[in-house]
Design an enzyme around this catalytic site. Structure first.
Site, PDB file in Angstrom:
ATOM      1  N   TRP A 156       0.863  -1.185  -0.157  1.00 57.01           N
ATOM      2  CA  TRP A 156      -0.080  -0.128  -0.004  1.00 57.01           C
ATOM      3  C   TRP A 156       0.748   1.272  -0.038  1.00 57.01           C
ATOM      4  CZ3 TRP A 156      -1.980   2.720   4.795  1.00 57.01           C
ATOM      5  CH2 TRP A 156      -2.826   3.807   4.452  1.00 57.01           C
ATOM      6  N   ASP A 237      -0.525  -5.250   9.703  1.00 54.69           N
ATOM      7  CA  ASP A 237      -1.491  -4.340   9.125  1.00 54.69           C
ATOM      8  C   ASP A 237      -2.863  -5.150   8.751  1.00 54.69           C
ATOM      9  OD1 ASP A 237      -3.265  -2.560   8.018  1.00 54.69           O
ATOM     10  OD2 ASP A 237      -1.662  -1.918   6.452  1.00 54.69           O
ATOM     11  N   LYS A 273     -13.432  -1.079   6.130  1.00 55.90           N
ATOM     12  CA  LYS A 273     -13.969  -2.094   5.169  1.00 55.90           C
ATOM     13  C   LYS A 273     -14.944  -2.875   5.555  1.00 55.90           C
ATOM     14  CE  LYS A 273     -10.481  -0.407   2.308  1.00 55.90           C
ATOM     15  NZ  LYS A 273      -9.848   0.790   2.869  1.00 55.90           N
TER      16      LYS A 273
END
Length: 426
Positions: A156, A237, A273
């Protein structure tokens, strides 16, 4: 003119209203964010066929943002509660949210949970958790440890900036194999074995962003061995727990494997999310320690990172997440909706694959089915991606990452047609 003289002249001009040049005249225009900029370009595109596949957010079949029923119900309950107020949260955030968040990640029977040796603070979603965690590590890693973090290649885009801002030297380990559109596990292991002891190792817990490629359970066991033998500091993460497979426990297996093996580690969680709380910025940072006493001291230092950064976190998103996790009926509804979202994304993978095969697009596209989570890393070149944008109005990041959550049964054939064209043209 001396600096003192220059300052005196500037002061006189400022007081007399004669200073015409901006103090920030030297500031350069920054480049657009490579991900957020995709949405900006999509919004500005007047073509009715335009398709936004850059956004990291779930969309319905109609291409609309989706607010979970469990979230709506939780929010209504909170707003109807006469005891609700707008007082500051503690520096560490909502205590019930923190308790439920770490339990969701590690499992209620986790030894670390039962022994009260996990320090958890509420954070500004996953990004905030990473930033606070990086700052804590930069300050409190033993002095003999290097300030080096290893990130997967690719990863990311914000990871590099976050750790660099905290003073880390950023290095990469091999992750994605362009030839197979899968995991370069041998390269990954070789790079991690070469990492200096005490280095921080950033790992995506599940649904790797941007590739959608995850290690297998057996490979995770080997990574645990490499991490332990290399004395690396794991930093997980976890932005997609439950959103990847539809199963909250299955998506947390990698983290639980490391914790149950007795490792100390750092974990960043996001509820953007899996609860659709994108703008609420609900997240958590946990540090798993060797003892309850160490965890207590670690939490006190995490507060010292937070206090000068943003003082304390916002209450609304964490209150919603806590209610959804803590209320049995809402929790069951959430899990049902979560499975539904994950299943729709899996279906979009199948639909896109079928459409590509039907058009005899060159290459083996089975990786679309093998990858997991919101994104698929197509391996398309930058010129091909640029042609998708300019000719077909398909907006995506120029590394070839597409958001499967942005597709629908209606738009998948159009995307397949566009891909077929650019594979021949660029």
């Amino acid at each position: 003119m001396s600096p003192e003289g220059r300052m005196e002249v500037l002061t006189r001009q400022l007081c007399a209203g004669q200073l015409t040049e901006s103090t920030w005249e030297h500031v350069q225009q920054a480049p657009p964010d490579p991900i957020i900029g995709v949405t900006d370009a999509w919004r500005a595109d007047p073509d009715p066929r335009k398709l936004n596949l850059g956004v990291g957010a779930y969309r319905t079949e109609e291409g609309k943002p989706y607010v979970l029923k469990a979230v709506r119900e939780a929010e209504q309950q909170i707003l109807a509660d006469p005891a609700m107020n707008k007082e500051y949260l503690p520096i560490s955030g909502n205590p019930e949210f923190n308790r439920l968040a770490r339990t969701l990640a590690l499992g209620p029977s986790s030894p670390a949970i039962l022994q009260n040796r996990v320090a958890t603070v509420q954070a500004l979603s996953g990004t905030g958790a990473l930033r606070v965690g990086a700052e804590f590590l930069s300050t409190h890693l033993p002095s003999a440890f290097p300030r080096i973090v290893y990130l997967p290649s690719p990863t990311w885009g914000n990871h590099k900036s976050i750790f660099a801002k905290a003073g880390f030297q950023v290095r990469e380990y091999r992750y994605f194999c362009a030839a197979t559109r899968g995991l370069d596990f041998a390269g990954m292991v070789a790079d991690l074995k070469a990492a200096p002891p005490g280095s921080v190792l950033l790992l995506h817990a599940c649904a790797h962003n941007p590739t959608g490629v995850d290690p297998s359970p057996e490979q995770w066991k080997q990574l645990l061995k490499v991490t332990t033998e290399g004395q690396l500091i794991p930093f997980f993460d976890m932005a997609y727990q439950g959103f990847a497979s539809g199963d909250l426990d299955a998506d947390a297996a990698s983290v639980r494997l490391f914790v149950d093996a007795g490792l100390e580690l750092v974990l960043g969680q996001s509820f953007a999310k899996n609860m659709g709380l994108y703008g609420e910025r609900a997240g958590a940072l946990s540090v798993v320690c060797k003892s309850k006493e160490v965890a207590t001291r670690v939490e006190s230092q995490l507060k010292l990172v937070i206090r000068p950064m943003y003082s304390n976190p916002p209450m609304h998103g964490a209150a919603i997440a806590a209610r959804v996790m803590g209320d049995p009926k809402l929790n069951a509804l959430w899990k049902e909706e979560l499975r539904g979202m994950a299943d729709r994304i899996k279906l979009m993978r199948q639909v896109l694959y079928d459409q590509l095969v039907a058009r005899n697009v060159p290459g083996d596209w089975s990786f679309v089915l093998k990858q997991i989570g919101m994104f698929s890393f197509t391996g398309m070149t930058r010129p091909q991606c640029e042609l998708l944008v300019s000719k077909w109005h398909v907006h995506l990041t120029l590394d070839g990452r597409i958001s499967m959550a942005g597709l629908s049964a209606t738009t998948a054939p159009y995307l397949a047609e566009a891909i077929a064209d650019v594979m021949k043209s660029a």
